[in-house]
Scaffold this active site. Structure first.
Site, PDB file in Angstrom:
ATOM      1  CE1 TYR A 103       4.790  13.733  15.122  1.00 18.34           C
ATOM      2  CE2 TYR A 103       5.340  15.715  13.876  1.00 18.34           C
ATOM      3  CZ  TYR A 103       5.477  14.350  14.083  1.00 18.34           C
ATOM      4  OH  TYR A 103       6.258  13.604  13.255  1.00 18.34           O
ATOM      5  CD  GLU A 145       8.985  14.094  11.680  1.00 18.90           C
ATOM      6  OE1 GLU A 145       8.227  15.078  11.722  1.00 18.90           O
ATOM      7  OE2 GLU A 145       8.598  12.935  11.900  1.00 18.90           O
ATOM      8  CE1 TYR A 198      10.519   9.354   0.798  1.00 13.84           C
ATOM      9  CE2 TYR A 198      11.666   7.277   1.149  1.00 13.84           C
ATOM     10  CZ  TYR A 198      10.981   8.364   1.651  1.00 13.84           C
ATOM     11  OH  TYR A 198      10.759   8.467   2.997  1.00 13.84           O
ATOM     12  NE  ARG A 214      -0.883   8.056  -4.361  1.00 18.64           N
ATOM     13  CZ  ARG A 214      -1.868   8.793  -3.828  1.00 18.64           C
ATOM     14  NH1 ARG A 214      -1.587   9.767  -2.961  1.00 18.64           N
ATOM     15  NH2 ARG A 214      -3.137   8.559  -4.149  1.00 18.64           N
ATOM     16  N   GLY A 283       9.491  -6.065 -10.813  1.00 18.80           N
ATOM     17  CA  GLY A 283       8.651  -5.034 -11.434  1.00 18.80           C
ATOM     18  C   GLY A 283       9.224  -3.648 -11.248  1.00 18.80           C
ATOM     19  N   GLY A 285       9.813  -2.125  -8.716  1.00 17.88           N
ATOM     20  CA  GLY A 285      10.781  -2.067  -7.603  1.00 17.88           C
ATOM     21  C   GLY A 285      12.204  -1.893  -8.109  1.00 17.88           C
ATOM     22  CB  THR A 287      12.630   3.035  -9.539  1.00 21.24           C
ATOM     23  OG1 THR A 287      11.868   2.697  -8.382  1.00 21.24           O
ATOM     24  CG2 THR A 287      11.750   3.009 -10.763  1.00 21.24           C
ATOM     25  N   PRO A 288      14.789   2.128  -7.359  1.00 20.97           N
ATOM     26  CG  PRO A 288      14.202   1.257  -5.248  1.00 20.97           C
ATOM     27  CD  PRO A 288      13.640   1.555  -6.604  1.00 20.97           C
ATOM     28  N   GLY A 402       5.182   1.367  -0.066  1.00 18.04           N
ATOM     29  CA  GLY A 402       3.978   1.655   0.703  1.00 18.04           C
ATOM     30  C   GLY A 402       4.414   1.641   2.149  1.00 18.04           C
ATOM     31  N   PRO A 403       3.462   1.737   3.090  1.00 13.14           N
ATOM     32  CG  PRO A 403       1.546   2.224   4.282  1.00 13.14           C
ATOM     33  CD  PRO A 403       2.026   1.851   2.921  1.00 13.14           C
TER      34      PRO A 403
HETATM   35  C1  FAD Z   1       9.424   4.917  -0.812  1.00 13.22           C
HETATM   36  C2  FAD Z   1       8.532   4.710  -2.014  1.00 13.22           C
HETATM   37  C3  FAD Z   1       9.067   4.712  -3.279  1.00 13.22           C
HETATM   38  C4  FAD Z   1       8.268   4.492  -4.390  1.00 13.22           C
HETATM   39  N1  FAD Z   1       8.824   4.486  -5.637  1.00 13.22           N
HETATM   40  C5  FAD Z   1       8.059   4.253  -6.724  1.00 13.22           C
HETATM   41  C6  FAD Z   1       8.631   4.244  -8.033  1.00 13.22           C
HETATM   42  O1  FAD Z   1       9.827   4.449  -8.220  1.00 13.22           O
HETATM   43  N2  FAD Z   1       7.800   4.014  -9.079  1.00 13.22           N
HETATM   44  C7  FAD Z   1       6.452   3.762  -8.928  1.00 13.22           C
HETATM   45  O2  FAD Z   1       5.748   3.569  -9.927  1.00 13.22           O
HETATM   46  N3  FAD Z   1       5.900   3.777  -7.698  1.00 13.22           N
HETATM   47  C8  FAD Z   1       6.649   4.024  -6.596  1.00 13.22           C
HETATM   48  N4  FAD Z   1       6.079   4.055  -5.351  1.00 13.22           N
HETATM   49  C9  FAD Z   1       4.606   3.892  -5.234  1.00 13.22           C
HETATM   50  C10 FAD Z   1       3.916   5.239  -5.456  1.00 13.22           C
HETATM   51  O3  FAD Z   1       4.220   6.102  -4.372  1.00 13.22           O
HETATM   52  C11 FAD Z   1       2.386   5.131  -5.529  1.00 13.22           C
HETATM   53  O4  FAD Z   1       1.930   4.406  -4.429  1.00 13.22           O
HETATM   54  C12 FAD Z   1       1.936   4.470  -6.818  1.00 13.22           C
HETATM   55  O5  FAD Z   1       2.337   5.238  -7.937  1.00 13.22           O
HETATM   56  C13 FAD Z   1       0.402   4.329  -6.830  1.00 13.22           C
HETATM   57  O6  FAD Z   1      -0.154   5.594  -6.646  1.00 13.22           O
HETATM   58  P1  FAD Z   1      -1.491   6.003  -7.390  1.00 13.22           P
HETATM   59  O7  FAD Z   1      -1.899   7.335  -6.897  1.00 13.22           O
HETATM   60  O8  FAD Z   1      -1.399   5.805  -8.854  1.00 13.22           O
HETATM   61  O9  FAD Z   1      -2.491   4.904  -6.848  1.00 13.22           O
HETATM   62  P2  FAD Z   1      -3.517   5.082  -5.621  1.00 13.22           P
HETATM   63  O10 FAD Z   1      -4.660   5.926  -6.054  1.00 13.22           O
HETATM   64  O11 FAD Z   1      -2.761   5.439  -4.402  1.00 13.22           O
HETATM   65  O12 FAD Z   1      -4.023   3.577  -5.542  1.00 13.22           O
HETATM   66  C14 FAD Z   1      -3.152   2.553  -5.104  1.00 13.22           C
HETATM   67  C15 FAD Z   1      -3.619   1.223  -5.693  1.00 13.22           C
HETATM   68  O13 FAD Z   1      -4.920   0.900  -5.215  1.00 13.22           O
HETATM   69  C16 FAD Z   1      -5.785   0.592  -6.291  1.00 13.22           C
HETATM   70  N5  FAD Z   1      -7.151   0.996  -5.871  1.00 13.22           N
HETATM   71  C17 FAD Z   1      -7.741   2.203  -5.989  1.00 13.22           C
HETATM   72  N6  FAD Z   1      -8.980   2.190  -5.431  1.00 13.22           N
HETATM   73  C18 FAD Z   1      -9.165   0.937  -4.960  1.00 13.22           C
HETATM   74  C19 FAD Z   1     -10.240   0.272  -4.310  1.00 13.22           C
HETATM   75  N7  FAD Z   1     -11.355   0.921  -4.010  1.00 13.22           N
HETATM   76  N8  FAD Z   1     -10.056  -1.033  -3.973  1.00 13.22           N
HETATM   77  C20 FAD Z   1      -8.912  -1.692  -4.240  1.00 13.22           C
HETATM   78  N9  FAD Z   1      -7.865  -1.106  -4.876  1.00 13.22           N
HETATM   79  C21 FAD Z   1      -8.001   0.169  -5.230  1.00 13.22           C
HETATM   80  C22 FAD Z   1      -5.241   1.382  -7.460  1.00 13.22           C
HETATM   81  O14 FAD Z   1      -5.633   0.815  -8.707  1.00 13.22           O
HETATM   82  C23 FAD Z   1      -3.748   1.251  -7.218  1.00 13.22           C
HETATM   83  O15 FAD Z   1      -3.258   0.044  -7.741  1.00 13.22           O
HETATM   84  C24 FAD Z   1       6.872   4.272  -4.222  1.00 13.22           C
HETATM   85  C25 FAD Z   1       6.324   4.302  -2.934  1.00 13.22           C
HETATM   86  C26 FAD Z   1       7.133   4.511  -1.843  1.00 13.22           C
HETATM   87  C27 FAD Z   1       6.521   4.531  -0.468  1.00 13.22           C
HETATM   88  C1  HEM Z   2       3.884  10.564  16.983  1.00  8.71           C
HETATM   89  C2  HEM Z   2       3.078  10.751  15.964  1.00  8.71           C
HETATM   90  C3  HEM Z   2       3.172  10.016  14.659  1.00  8.71           C
HETATM   91  C4  HEM Z   2       3.554   8.745  14.405  1.00  8.71           C
HETATM   92  C5  HEM Z   2       4.008   7.690  15.393  1.00  8.71           C
HETATM   93  C6  HEM Z   2       3.441   8.533  12.975  1.00  8.71           C
HETATM   94  C7  HEM Z   2       3.748   7.363  12.329  1.00  8.71           C
HETATM   95  C8  HEM Z   2       3.645   7.160  10.961  1.00  8.71           C
HETATM   96  C9  HEM Z   2       3.957   5.931  10.283  1.00  8.71           C
HETATM   97  C10 HEM Z   2       4.471   4.670  10.939  1.00  8.71           C
HETATM   98  C11 HEM Z   2       3.732   6.124   8.973  1.00  8.71           C
HETATM   99  C12 HEM Z   2       3.949   5.113   7.835  1.00  8.71           C
HETATM  100  C13 HEM Z   2       5.359   5.286   7.328  1.00  8.71           C
HETATM  101  C14 HEM Z   2       5.653   4.510   6.074  1.00  8.71           C
HETATM  102  O1  HEM Z   2       5.037   4.829   5.046  1.00  8.71           O
HETATM  103  O2  HEM Z   2       6.465   3.620   6.115  1.00  8.71           O
HETATM  104  C15 HEM Z   2       3.276   7.469   8.807  1.00  8.71           C
HETATM  105  C16 HEM Z   2       2.935   8.019   7.593  1.00  8.71           C
HETATM  106  C17 HEM Z   2       2.333   9.233   7.467  1.00  8.71           C
HETATM  107  N1  HEM Z   2       2.173  10.178   8.451  1.00  8.71           N
HETATM  108 FE1  HEM Z   2       2.688   9.978  10.401  1.00  8.71          FE
HETATM  109  N2  HEM Z   2       3.007   9.687  12.389  1.00  8.71           N
HETATM  110  C18 HEM Z   2       2.825  10.614  13.386  1.00  8.71           C
HETATM  111  C19 HEM Z   2       2.425  11.914  13.203  1.00  8.71           C
HETATM  112  C20 HEM Z   2       2.004  12.444  12.012  1.00  8.71           C
HETATM  113  C21 HEM Z   2       1.520  13.794  11.848  1.00  8.71           C
HETATM  114  C22 HEM Z   2       1.477  14.840  12.938  1.00  8.71           C
HETATM  115  C23 HEM Z   2       1.155  13.925  10.544  1.00  8.71           C
HETATM  116  C24 HEM Z   2       0.568  15.127   9.863  1.00  8.71           C
HETATM  117  C25 HEM Z   2      -0.618  15.564  10.142  1.00  8.71           C
HETATM  118  C26 HEM Z   2       1.418  12.657   9.888  1.00  8.71           C
HETATM  119  C27 HEM Z   2       1.193  12.399   8.548  1.00  8.71           C
HETATM  120  C28 HEM Z   2       1.532  11.241   7.911  1.00  8.71           C
HETATM  121  C29 HEM Z   2       1.267  10.983   6.506  1.00  8.71           C
HETATM  122  C30 HEM Z   2       0.568  11.933   5.534  1.00  8.71           C
HETATM  123  C31 HEM Z   2       1.771   9.718   6.226  1.00  8.71           C
HETATM  124  C32 HEM Z   2       1.750   8.977   4.881  1.00  8.71           C
HETATM  125  C33 HEM Z   2       0.676   7.918   4.891  1.00  8.71           C
HETATM  126  C34 HEM Z   2      -0.582   8.323   4.177  1.00  8.71           C
HETATM  127  O3  HEM Z   2      -0.559   9.231   3.339  1.00  8.71           O
HETATM  128  O4  HEM Z   2      -1.629   7.711   4.432  1.00  8.71           O
HETATM  129  N3  HEM Z   2       1.944  11.800  10.812  1.00  8.71           N
HETATM  130  N4  HEM Z   2       3.230   8.083  10.021  1.00  8.71           N
END
Ligand code: FAD
Ligand code: HEM
Length: 407
Positions: A103, A145, A198, A214, A283, A285, A287-288, A402-403
């Site tokens: 943090y 946490e 998840y 992921r 699609g 989606g 899974t859950p 995603g976020p």
């Molecule tokens: C709570 C939660 C639950 C999830 N559950 C599932 C699940 O059950 N099953 C599932 O399949 N996924 C699930 N996901 C999504 C999963 O976490 C990944 O985000 C997904 O598998 C894509 O990851 P990746 O590494 O293959 O793609 P990434 O490398 O992260 O890329 C993401 C997307 O961006 C595209 N991309 C890459 N580079 C570029 C670029 N330069 N410009 C534009 N686009 C680009 C890729 O083709 C891809 O479509 C879940 C996500 C969350 C947050």
């Molecule tokens: C007060 C401080 C912080 C706030 C308010 C914050 C907030 C958030 C939020 C809103 C998300 C998106 C959640 C979602 O996916 O729905 C996120 C994701 C994430 N956070 Fe934090 N966060 C904080 C601190 C941190 C710290 C200290 C770390 C570790 C260095 C961290 C690492 C991550 C990572 C890895 C993700 C996933 C997104 C990605 O991989 O790009 N966060 N956080």
């Protein structure tokens, strides 16, 4: 979360300064976020192991983190207002194994980024107020946490951090979705989880300098001797293919080991509620939602369930036989499919996108609990349909792959 604790730890002047400058920071949001990630990875390259690097490469740096800091700052004297967001983010952080000592690193680089971007506008008073506010916000996240870490580590079969799981089965479910059955390499117990939750998978890809984390929803019911995830392969469509989904599809085979974090997430089925249950997915989606379906028939055999799945066509319609089997065994379940671009000969109940009229034909009334998940466009569309249907907002539950964004 103690209201008073937060209130007394900051003086009124600090609170006033922070609140007054939130709009200025938010206005420069994009520039601050960009600078923040630049500084963060420059000063702490090891954090590339945990932040999603594809988001960084796409130039779509996740603004969620900084935006949440601003939202928290706006409510700095009443953080309980944003408690649901804090809980949801804390689940994600716990699942990613974010640690208290990280943090200050984020705080320091965010403050540098604010100073760099705002220049002289960011006076010493303003910077000092933000430093104090960030500490308060970070303390709240850390505390929530810590409770979650405590809970998962004390749960039967639970653990913190990452535990090695062996892929015991790899099953193709459709042209794009493949399931992975996972069992702990240590042969130990599995924890109970809530359907909808998840896990985070840590991908250690040969030749890649950093790990990739992921989230994947658990697609089977709790109480099995395995976890199952079902992953959509993200193909390259004018841009690079998805890193982790393609690694899983193309490189991970039965017998391989994947480090996995314990189940988490605040999107899960409430099995105490007995209102008619409407499960809608688009699609991958599904899974859950699928885990919820498998659970409700076991735990609430008298609860009416309406299971609606939207897919492009039959080629990408995964887990179809499983759903058909459940519906055949459980008279409480009614299933509906909707294809947006069916192939010749595909059979579905509806063609096109889900409309209000069609939804009204599927479900008995708007007094039901609705859980949905799917691509962002699908979710936005569905939310507006549910709004027209007058479903009370507290009866609508959804998850983003995603976020979180505003629907
Ligand atoms: C709570 C939660 C639950 C999830 N559950 C599932 C699940 O059950 N099953 C599932 O399949 N996924 C699930 N996901 C999504 C999963 O976490 C990944 O985000 C997904 O598998 C894509 O990851 P990746 O590494 O293959 O793609 P990434 O490398 O992260 O890329 C993401 C997307 O961006 C595209 N991309 C890459 N580079 C570029 C670029 N330069 N410009 C534009 N686009 C680009 C890729 O083709 C891809 O479509 C879940 C996500 C969350 C947050
Ligand atoms: C007060 C401080 C912080 C706030 C308010 C914050 C907030 C958030 C939020 C809103 C998300 C998106 C959640 C979602 O996916 O729905 C996120 C994701 C994430 N956070 Fe934090 N966060 C904080 C601190 C941190 C710290 C200290 C770390 C570790 C260095 C961290 C690492 C991550 C990572 C890895 C993700 C996933 C997104 C990605 O991989 O790009 N966060 N956080």
């Amino acid at each position: 979360m103690s209201h008073n604790e937060v209130k007394t730890s900051l003086d009124p002047k600090t609170i006033e300064t922070v609140k007054a400058t939130v709009p200025v920071l938010a206005e420069h949001g994009e520039a601050i976020t960009k600078r923040f990630y630049q500084l963060l990875f420059q000063n702490h390259p090891e954090l590339k192991n945990i932040f999603n690097q594809t988001n960084q490469k796409r130039g779509r740096q996740p603004r969620a983190l900084a935006n949440t800091v601003y939202a928290a700052a706006q409510h700095i004297d009443q953080l309980e207002v944003i408690e649901p967001v804090i809980i949801q983010v804390a689940h994600k952080h716990r699942s990613l194994n974010i640690k208290p000592e990280q943090y200050p690193i984020v705080g320091e680089n965010l403050l540098f980024a604010i100073k760099d971007t705002l220049g002289d506008q960011a006076t010493d008073d303003i910077m000092s107020a933000w430093e104090k506010a960030y500490k308060v916000i970070a303390e709240v996240f850390i505390k929530v946490e810590q409770e979650m870490y405590h809970e998962v580590s004390h749960q039967t079969g639970g653990w913190t951090g990452f535990r090695n799981f062996k892929v015991t089965r790899k099953v193709q479910e459709s042209d794009v979705i493949t399931s992975f059955y996972l069992k702990p390499e240590d042969h130990g117990l599995l924890p109970a989880f809530n359907p909808g939750q998840y896990i985070t998978v840590k991908a250690e890809i040969p030749g890649e300098p950093y790990t990739h984390l992921r989230q994947y929803s658990l697609s089977d019911a709790p109480g099995q001797d395995h976890f199952r995830i079902s992953v959509k392969r993200e193909d390259s469509v004018g841009h690079p293919e998805g890193v982790v989904s393609n690694f899983l599809h193309k490189q991970v085979e039965e017998g391989d080991v994947l480090p996995v974090s314990a189940p988490g997430g605040d999107f899960h089925l409430d099995t105490e509620n007995d209102k008619p249950l409407v499960l809608i997915s688009g699609g991958v989606g599904q899974t859950p939602i699928h885990s919820m379906l498998k659970t409700v028939v076991k735990k609430q055999p008298n609860r009416p369930v309406y299971y609606i799945h939207a897919a492009t066509n039959d080629d990408v319609h995964a887990l179809k036989q499983e759903v058909q089997h459940i519906a055949a065994e459980s008279s409480q379940v009614k299933t509906f499919t909707c294809y947006s671009q069916p192939n010749k000969g595909d059979q579905s109940d509806y063609v096109g996108y889900i409309t209000l009229d069609w939804l009204k034909e599927c479900i008995p009334s708007s007094d039901c609990e609705i859980y949905f998940c799917g691509p962002e466009g699908f979710m936005k569309h569905l939310k507006s349909v549910l709004y027209e249907l007058n479903v009370p907002s507290q009866q609508i539950h959804y998850e983003f792959f995603g976020p979180h964004v505003d629907l």
